[in-house]
Design an enzyme around this catalytic site. Structure first.
Site, PDB file in Angstrom:
ATOM      1  N   PHE A 262       0.848  -1.266   0.013  1.00 33.66           N
ATOM      2  CA  PHE A 262       0.130  -0.034   0.092  1.00 33.66           C
ATOM      3  C   PHE A 262       0.878   1.305   0.162  1.00 33.66           C
ATOM      4  CE2 PHE A 262      -2.905   3.131   2.294  1.00 33.66           C
ATOM      5  CZ  PHE A 262      -3.537   3.237   1.257  1.00 33.66           C
ATOM      6  N   CYS A 263       2.091   1.180   0.293  1.00 34.46           N
ATOM      7  CA  CYS A 263       2.788   2.370   0.821  1.00 34.46           C
ATOM      8  C   CYS A 263       3.944   2.750  -0.445  1.00 34.46           C
ATOM      9  CB  CYS A 263       3.555   2.299   2.298  1.00 34.46           C
ATOM     10  SG  CYS A 263       2.376   2.131   3.249  1.00 34.46           S
ATOM     11  N   LEU A 264       4.874   2.016  -0.794  1.00 32.76           N
ATOM     12  CA  LEU A 264       6.001   2.344  -1.538  1.00 32.76           C
ATOM     13  C   LEU A 264       5.330   2.852  -2.995  1.00 32.76           C
ATOM     14  CD1 LEU A 264       8.038   1.433   0.769  1.00 32.76           C
ATOM     15  CD2 LEU A 264       9.198  -0.131  -1.101  1.00 32.76           C
TER      16      LEU A 264
END
Ligand code: UGA
Length: 419
Positions: A262-264
């Site tokens: 979900f983040c990088l």
């Protein structure tokens, strides 16, 4: 240094970040109330049911017995509110700050009449300038309310561990006293070596830059890996040699099929979009994302060396989560690979130790079976490095490995993506 043990914290948004923050502060001895809009989640957490795959969190949740509510009014019973709602990406890569904005507006509505001091902490990942431009104006007329930024650096799977023993604590502040209060919550002193106190937008930028750098490190080693593959060199040996240099460090140099989660991907894309809005086009970061888009498709190129036409062939997939020890399939590298396989007319048979229920929602049309059955396919692609994949018998299979699983090298035909 003020210590807030006797005060109360409200945490708004009970996803992995919010729940970890809530449980972590409760473990440190603070009174915590978790607030979320989803009634089932709130009730479950109050009963000690962990809605995430985070193992450490489930155990700790039973220990701390967290108070929870769907009622925003509960923030009035606290002294500090952490905003932990999600900041998803829009289709063009920019962030959708709507959920954050709405949560902050609701918080401001409640705090309007508060007579005692209150600290609002922006913990969600927001683009630089958000706190100054969008959050602080909501509280401008409230004498008692101050705002700090405190980005999270929690990895999925080890979130609670990361909370309890953080590499760093970053505080964005415009007032020393509030920053001191926030540090007190962590039982941390202002002169701790891993604490950085700065202004709001720098704190926000540190979070983005950290994830963008990790993404860059991965795309960099993947690019080197693609070159190594052509030269007949094992990129893992190269990375090991590089990693002995402390300035480079060995972490995040595992070449393979690319980064997901979900983040990088989301944060790197949001930074690109935000930079463009300022009139600057970030070339390296654009290429980091482009390489990550192309990397999974290299698995298919390697597969076609051995099976030139994929039509009506059964192709196995080992690993559907974006990383091992997680059931999260967001931006999993399995997604573009399976899309491409289906487009070529292949039948797909997949296995994952935990992520099948989540993946079934994305791809109901493919077959899900055991790892052994997957290995009986015409060829198998390894997408996630689950530990149990090291204990399979690959002897009769054609394997294209995206994650360097040692046991898979014993396959009848073996191709590593970057080695
Ligand atoms: C990431 C960051 O690592 C955390 O520091 C950050 O707090 C978090 O995002 C966040 O912003 O909330 P996470 O998304 O849990 O954490 O996942 P990572 O462990 O960073 O892995 C991301 C992806 O990179 C995975 O798909 C993994 O397989 C891949 N990866 C990682 C590689 O391909 N090679 C590596 O060497 C390392």
């Amino acid at each position: 240094m003020e210590k807030l043990c006797e005060k109360t914290i409200s945490v708004i948004g009970l996803g992995v970040v919010g729940l970890t923050t809530a449980v972590g502060f409760a473990l440190k001895g603070h009174s915590v109330i978790g607030i979320d809009v989803t009634p089932e989640k709130v009730m479950g957490i109050a009963d000690g049911i962990n809605p995430t795959y985070e193992k450490g969190l489930g155990k700790a949740l039973k220990k701390v017995k967290l108070a929870t509510s769907t009622d925003f009014e509960q923030v009035l019973n606290s002294d500090v509110s952490f905003l932990c709602v999600g900041t998803p990406g829009n289709a063009n890569g920019s962030i959708n700050s709507r959920p954050m904005q709405e949560a902050a507006e609701q918080l401001a509505e409640q705090l309007k009449g508060k007579k005692s001091s209150h600290l609002v902490v922006v913990r969600s990942t927001v683009v630089p300038g958000t706190t100054e431009g969008k959050i602080i104006p909501l509280f401008r007329d409230m004498q008692e309310v101050r705002v700090c930024v405190n980005p999270e650096f929690l990895r999925e799977g080890t979130a609670l561990e990361d909370f309890m023993a953080p590499d760093r604590i970053i505080i964005g502040e415009d007032n020393r006293r509030q920053g001191d209060m926030l540090l007190g919550l962590y039982n941390c002193t202002a002169d701790s070596s891993h604490v950085l106190r700065t202004n709001f937008r720098t704190a926000e930028m540190i979070k983005y830059t950290s994830n963008a750098f990790l993404a860059t490190k991965i795309s960099f080693i993947n690019e080197i890996g693609n070159i190594c593959k052509k030269l007949g060199i094992d990129v893992y040996e190269v990375a090991k040699g590089m990693g002995y240099d402390k300035r480079i460090s060995k972490d995040f140099l595992r070449a393979g099929v690319g980064f997901g989660g979900f983040c990088l991907p989301k944060d790197t894309a949001a930074l690109v979009m935000h930079a463009k809005e300022t009139g600057y086009t970030p070339k390296i970061l654009q290429e980091v994302l482009q390489l990550n888009k192309e990397q999974p498709l290299r698995m298919l190129e390697l597969l076609k060396i051995h099976i030139p036409s994929l039509k009506d062939k059964t192709i196995g997939i080992l690993g559907l989560s974006f990383k091992p020890d997680s059931d999260d399939t967001r931006e999993s590298r399995a997604v573009p690979i399976i899309e491409a396989l289906l487009k070529e007319g292949a039948r797909v048979r997949a296995y994952d130790p935990q992520a099948i229920p989540n993946f079934q929602k994305l791809f109901p049309q493919i077959e899900y079976s055991s790892a052994e059955e997957v290995l009986a396919s015409d060829a198998t692609l390894i997408i996630t490095e689950w530990d149990e994949f090291n204990h399979l018998d690959y002897g009769n299979s054609i394997v294209i490995d995206g994650r360097k699983i040692e046991a898979a090298k014993r396959a009848k035909i073996y191709e590593g993506i970057c080695w």
